[in-house]
Design a protein around this motif. Structure first.
Motif, PDB file in Angstrom:
ATOM      1  N   MET A 143     -13.042   5.310 -10.667  1.00 29.55           N
ATOM      2  CA  MET A 143     -11.921   5.580  -9.784  1.00 29.55           C
ATOM      3  C   MET A 143     -10.590   5.404 -10.521  1.00 29.55           C
ATOM      4  O   MET A 143      -9.653   6.116 -10.253  1.00 29.55           O
ATOM      5  CB  MET A 143     -11.997   4.666  -8.568  1.00 29.55           C
ATOM      6  CG  MET A 143     -10.908   4.916  -7.540  1.00 29.55           C
ATOM      7  SD  MET A 143     -10.850   6.551  -6.808  1.00 29.55           S
ATOM      8  CE  MET A 143     -11.947   6.360  -5.448  1.00 29.55           C
ATOM      9  N   TYR A 201      -6.663   7.610 -10.797  1.00 29.61           N
ATOM     10  CA  TYR A 201      -5.300   7.090 -10.682  1.00 29.61           C
ATOM     11  C   TYR A 201      -4.513   7.335 -11.962  1.00 29.61           C
ATOM     12  O   TYR A 201      -3.363   7.745 -11.927  1.00 29.61           O
ATOM     13  CB  TYR A 201      -5.301   5.596 -10.362  1.00 29.61           C
ATOM     14  CG  TYR A 201      -5.964   5.226  -9.063  1.00 29.61           C
ATOM     15  CD1 TYR A 201      -5.581   5.802  -7.860  1.00 29.61           C
ATOM     16  CD2 TYR A 201      -6.996   4.300  -9.037  1.00 29.61           C
ATOM     17  CE1 TYR A 201      -6.195   5.461  -6.671  1.00 29.61           C
ATOM     18  CE2 TYR A 201      -7.607   3.945  -7.852  1.00 29.61           C
ATOM     19  CZ  TYR A 201      -7.205   4.534  -6.671  1.00 29.61           C
ATOM     20  OH  TYR A 201      -7.812   4.186  -5.497  1.00 29.61           O
ATOM     21  N   ASP A 212     -11.004   2.243   1.587  1.00 33.19           N
ATOM     22  CA  ASP A 212     -10.005   3.282   1.856  1.00 33.19           C
ATOM     23  C   ASP A 212      -8.589   2.697   1.829  1.00 33.19           C
ATOM     24  O   ASP A 212      -7.659   3.314   1.301  1.00 33.19           O
ATOM     25  CB  ASP A 212     -10.258   3.949   3.214  1.00 33.19           C
ATOM     26  CG  ASP A 212     -11.496   4.831   3.220  1.00 33.19           C
ATOM     27  OD1 ASP A 212     -12.011   5.154   2.120  1.00 33.19           O
ATOM     28  OD2 ASP A 212     -11.944   5.188   4.327  1.00 33.19           O
ATOM     29  N   HIS A 264      -7.576   2.068  -1.726  1.00 32.56           N
ATOM     30  CA  HIS A 264      -7.263   3.357  -2.370  1.00 32.56           C
ATOM     31  C   HIS A 264      -5.865   3.832  -1.958  1.00 32.56           C
ATOM     32  O   HIS A 264      -5.044   4.192  -2.810  1.00 32.56           O
ATOM     33  CB  HIS A 264      -8.312   4.403  -1.991  1.00 32.56           C
ATOM     34  CG  HIS A 264      -7.946   5.790  -2.381  1.00 32.56           C
ATOM     35  ND1 HIS A 264      -7.964   6.229  -3.694  1.00 32.56           N
ATOM     36  CD2 HIS A 264      -7.515   6.837  -1.634  1.00 32.56           C
ATOM     37  CE1 HIS A 264      -7.562   7.487  -3.727  1.00 32.56           C
ATOM     38  NE2 HIS A 264      -7.289   7.876  -2.499  1.00 32.56           N
TER      39      HIS A 264
END
Length: 179
Positions: free
Chosen positions: A1, A5, A45, A48
């Motif tokens: 992940m 970013y 979530d 994130h």
């Protein structure tokens, strides 16, 4: 992940800064989000979405390992998580369990939860500047000097803002608020 970013960051210096923030605070953010949302997927979530907001404000952060950065990261996360909580709560219909035990401990626990939830809702209604100072003081346990550093204001301003925050919260709650 993290690769996702980092692909959103333009220069190498900011990539390094963001990577340090991500590594240092991700677990802490997940834990706090779970405390608010009580749902693992929603918590992920929230983290994130918080990282996306942090990316947009990366230039405001200097050091990655400072109370100011930690406070900023946690305020962003908490605002995102609380917004999600309110939105999720509105969407769900809560069923009342008619078989609740008459045990007074259950009643006391329920009353404490409702009171804490009520106060949290009232804190969420405060303007950002007041909500932030209350959060930093009572949730993160920062003193006036640390709050001033996180918010980049004077210690006197931090104290005054905290005083005003308490007064506004007292009016919202409709009674005494001791802090």
């Amino acid at each position: 992940m993290i690769a996702l970013y980092l692909s959103l960051v333009e220069n190498e210096k900011d990539k390094g800064k963001f990577e340090e923030i991500y590594i240092r605070y991700k677990s802490l953010m997940l834990g706090r989000a779970y405390e608010i949302l009580r749902d693992r997927e929603l918590s992920e979530d929230a983290v994130h979405n918080a990282f996306i907001r942090i990316l947009k404000n990366l230039e405001k952060l200097d050091e990655t390992d400072s109370n100011r950065t930690k406070g900023f990261v946690m305020i962003v996360l908490e605002n995102v998580a609380k917004t999600m909580y309110v939105k999720n709560r509105r969407q769900n219909i809560i069923e009342l369990n008619e078989n609740i035990s008459e045990d007074t401990n259950v009643e006391i626990d329920t009353e404490k939860k409702l009171t804490a939830e009520f106060i949290a809702q009232k804190i969420a209604q405060l303007p950002d500047t007041y909500r932030e100072v209350i959060t930093l003081k009572y949730l993160h346990g920062l003193n006036d000097k640390e709050i001033a550093s996180v918010l980049n204001i004077s210690q006197t301003s931090a104290r005054k803002r905290l005083q005003r925050s308490r007064e506004k919260l007292k009016k919202l709650v409709g009674g005494e608020f001791y802090g």
